[in-house]
Design a protein around this motif. Sequence first.
Motif, mmCIF file in Angstrom:
data_model
loop_
_atom_site.group_PDB
_atom_site.id
_atom_site.type_symbol
_atom_site.label_atom_id
_atom_site.label_comp_id
_atom_site.label_asym_id
_atom_site.label_seq_id
_atom_site.Cartn_x
_atom_site.Cartn_y
_atom_site.Cartn_z
ATOM 1 N N GLY A 98 6.914 73.205 20.243
ATOM 2 C CA GLY A 98 7.028 73.973 21.480
ATOM 3 C C GLY A 98 6.954 75.478 21.284
ATOM 4 N N ASN A 99 6.447 75.928 20.144
ATOM 5 C CA ASN A 99 6.288 77.362 19.894
ATOM 6 C C ASN A 99 4.904 77.797 20.367
ATOM 7 N N TRP A 100 4.781 78.011 21.669
ATOM 8 C CA TRP A 100 3.463 78.213 22.272
ATOM 9 C C TRP A 100 2.760 79.458 21.735
ATOM 10 N N ASP A 101 3.461 80.549 21.618
ATOM 11 C CA ASP A 101 2.824 81.796 21.168
ATOM 12 C C ASP A 101 2.308 81.653 19.739
ATOM 13 N N HIS A 102 3.112 81.024 18.873
ATOM 14 C CA HIS A 102 2.663 80.833 17.488
ATOM 15 C C HIS A 102 1.466 79.880 17.436
ATOM 16 N N ALA A 103 1.495 78.851 18.255
ATOM 17 C CA ALA A 103 0.375 77.911 18.285
ATOM 18 C C ALA A 103 -0.899 78.611 18.746
ATOM 19 N N LEU A 104 -0.789 79.425 19.796
ATOM 20 C CA LEU A 104 -1.963 80.153 20.281
ATOM 21 C C LEU A 104 -2.502 81.112 19.234
ATOM 22 N N ASP A 105 -1.606 81.751 18.511
ATOM 23 C CA ASP A 105 -2.028 82.666 17.454
ATOM 24 C C ASP A 105 -2.890 81.937 16.432
ATOM 25 N N GLN B 70 -5.106 81.399 32.898
ATOM 26 C CA GLN B 70 -5.769 81.638 31.623
ATOM 27 C C GLN B 70 -6.372 80.353 31.081
ATOM 28 N N ALA B 71 -5.647 79.255 31.244
ATOM 29 C CA ALA B 71 -6.162 77.965 30.780
ATOM 30 C C ALA B 71 -7.423 77.587 31.546
ATOM 31 N N LEU B 72 -7.399 77.791 32.866
ATOM 32 C CA LEU B 72 -8.566 77.462 33.692
ATOM 33 C C LEU B 72 -9.754 78.337 33.330
ATOM 34 N N GLU B 73 -9.510 79.607 33.108
ATOM 35 C CA GLU B 73 -10.601 80.526 32.751
ATOM 36 C C GLU B 73 -11.274 80.101 31.445
ATOM 37 N N LEU B 74 -10.464 79.730 30.457
ATOM 38 C CA LEU B 74 -11.025 79.302 29.178
ATOM 39 C C LEU B 74 -11.760 77.971 29.320
ATOM 40 N N ALA B 75 -11.217 77.066 30.127
ATOM 41 C CA ALA B 75 -11.862 75.767 30.335
ATOM 42 C C ALA B 75 -13.203 75.935 31.044
ATOM 43 N N ARG C 270 -4.903 73.494 26.203
ATOM 44 C CA ARG C 270 -3.737 72.637 26.422
ATOM 45 C C ARG C 270 -2.438 73.421 26.250
ATOM 46 N N VAL C 271 -2.370 74.290 25.242
ATOM 47 C CA VAL C 271 -1.159 75.084 25.011
ATOM 48 C C VAL C 271 -0.945 76.065 26.155
ATOM 49 N N LEU C 272 -1.998 76.700 26.632
ATOM 50 C CA LEU C 272 -1.864 77.608 27.777
ATOM 51 C C LEU C 272 -1.337 76.852 28.997
ATOM 52 N N GLU C 273 -1.818 75.631 29.171
ATOM 53 C CA GLU C 273 -1.339 74.825 30.294
ATOM 54 C C GLU C 273 0.143 74.490 30.125
ATOM 55 N N ARG C 274 0.531 74.083 28.923
ATOM 56 C CA ARG C 274 1.922 73.707 28.701
ATOM 57 C C ARG C 274 2.847 74.915 28.774
ATOM 58 N N ALA C 275 2.296 76.086 28.484
ATOM 59 C CA ALA C 275 3.070 77.321 28.618
ATOM 60 C C ALA C 275 3.059 77.836 30.061
ATOM 61 N N GLN C 276 2.436 77.048 30.966
ATOM 62 C CA GLN C 276 2.346 77.370 32.394
ATOM 63 C C GLN C 276 1.554 78.654 32.645
ATOM 64 N N PRO D 96 -9.178 68.795 36.606
ATOM 65 C CA PRO D 96 -8.499 68.553 37.887
ATOM 66 C C PRO D 96 -7.071 69.088 37.906
ATOM 67 N N ARG D 97 -6.347 68.936 36.817
ATOM 68 C CA ARG D 97 -4.967 69.443 36.763
ATOM 69 C C ARG D 97 -4.960 70.974 36.837
ATOM 70 N N LEU D 98 -5.843 71.603 36.080
ATOM 71 C CA LEU D 98 -5.850 73.071 36.035
ATOM 72 C C LEU D 98 -6.241 73.664 37.386
ATOM 73 N N LEU D 99 -7.221 73.032 38.036
ATOM 74 C CA LEU D 99 -7.622 73.520 39.361
ATOM 75 C C LEU D 99 -6.477 73.366 40.358
ATOM 76 N N ARG D 100 -5.800 72.232 40.281
ATOM 77 C CA ARG D 100 -4.691 71.994 41.207
ATOM 78 C C ARG D 100 -3.558 72.982 40.953
ATOM 79 N N ARG D 101 -3.211 73.205 39.704
ATOM 80 C CA ARG D 101 -2.089 74.075 39.377
ATOM 81 C C ARG D 101 -2.440 75.551 39.559
ATOM 82 N N SER D 102 -3.734 75.865 39.581
ATOM 83 C CA SER D 102 -4.139 77.255 39.793
ATOM 84 C C SER D 102 -4.461 77.538 41.254
ATOM 85 N N GLY D 103 -4.341 76.502 42.085
ATOM 86 C CA GLY D 103 -4.604 76.687 43.510
ATOM 87 C C GLY D 103 -6.067 76.670 43.860
#
Length: 572
Positions: free
Chosen positions: A284-291, A317-322, A307-313, A343-350
């Motif tokens: 669950g160390n999102w910043d270290h994982a992204l690094d 940013q996750a949608l843009e990269l996808a 996936r990490v950007l999504e889990r970090a809410q 579909p999840r990213l679009l829904r969660r990004s509005g």
Amino acid sequence: MPSPKPLENPWYYLDNFEFVLRWIAQRYGDLLQSDEHEFIRAFLQAPQASRGLLVRMIMRKGSLFRASKLQYREIGSPSMAARPLIAAGWVSEDPLLTLDELFDLLTKAELATLFRPQLAAAQAAAAAKPVQLACLQAQFPEARPYSQWAGQRPSAPGGAASGLSGDAVYRENIAALSERLRLMFFGNLRQDWTEFVLSDLGLFTYEKVEFSRGSRAFHTRQDVDAYLHLHHCREAYMAGVEAADAEAIAAVRKAIPPAHENDWLEARRGKLLFQIGQHHERSGNWDHALDCYEGCAYPGARARRIRVLERAQRFEQALELAQAALPAPESEAEQQLLARMMPRLLRRSGGARAARRAASGVPQTRLELPAPAAWLRVEEQVRHHLQKPQAPVFYVENTLITALFGLLCWDAIFAAIPGAFFHPFQQGPADLLRADFHPRRRALFAACFAQLASGQYKHTILRNYACKAGIQSPFVAWDVIGAEVLAMALACIPARHLEFAFERLLRDLRGNRSGLPDLIQFWPAERRYQMIEVKGPGDRLQDNQIRWLDYCHARDMPVAVCYVRYQPADMP
């Protein structure tokens, strides 16, 4: 190569080691430093018994050895053989030992005699060695020569302590050099000196590939250094994970160098970063994982970033990269993951909802079977259930299609392409999993595939199955693929279907050598077949299996999924 029949030659291990030294001196002389050249020269001139003793040490685990455990008939007295090695600095006599090192060298009985008063006072005389070690560490914090350890407590003549005092300990000092030489010869550190013995005994046989004297794994000393550095980083990372030492893992991340211009080394660097990123992701160390993921181009790293950007809410940013990845996914695996995540990213990004992916049309069957014995795999149970005299079933999973590919394309796979082969113990070409593997051999593979249209492929596959039998291959599992299943496959699988499968393999050898269905059923009289993926209770299709099933179904290759459930225990 050294002469075979090692059991008839007591110096076989020395001959093998000297073969490697001469090989490296010839092919890598420009990459060796003066002290390494001097080692090779001096070693080859040392007495035979001394050379043999040093190689015995190199090939054994660890760097500390008791003279009483270095008894080899051809070498004779280890103390006599060790003298030139000590004079050269390659071996140290009576080295400083920590208590931990002493415990590794001595038996529990010897330690019990040596430390009898201390262990008795701690009521640990009968305890396990780790417990005894913990009891003694505070009393013996300093390293001391072996002779002092062994002589610290007098004993009666013939007792254990006097026996220890009469022994000697040597420390082998050239582990780093031997590791470098082994790396330069094999091009990796997975293989070791046992390759020679396994080959000489006939347990492993390798394809003989003609390659030039200049063909080698490394072209600069910096590349060798970079490989070793990454290897030691990986070892430190694994030790940090095992010890749950976050600081050690962080230190490894800092020690990983920037991107390497050598594609092969950059792939190794990327894989290590990917592994560390996965560790941080699981924690669950999102910043270290992204690094970690941002710093590597290893296959799958971009999807993990999303996936990490999504889990970090961080949904936008996750949608843009996808969305940036969608037009040109790096592989079918990434394309599959993007389709699942969008579909999840679009829904969660509005944003607007993505169209739902159509369900797979792969045929499904459901079986209800008695619960099998614990030793019987569900795939084997289904195989027995489906087996008929006129329609035999074989458990092949990832072995049949890959074997047919490997046998047809043997000459292309083992072609002497520059940089692909550089020592006699290669299971396959060094660039097998690199992006340019197929492009560098495009014409050779095209000639192999042309046989599928002419019908010549059957003769080629059967010929290679006979004349290459047992030779190590990255595609052919000789102990699994028998003559019966091979003959039925050639009779029942259309050439066009083989071509479809082989094309997908070549498209991504790293990702597509797995995920193939478990079983294959043949109807020889009708010259047809079906591949069957078996799923037991609670099991589900993996992503790589779904990709193969969908690919085959879309090309009218007969595949199906068989879902198994077990009958209740009280049913008749």
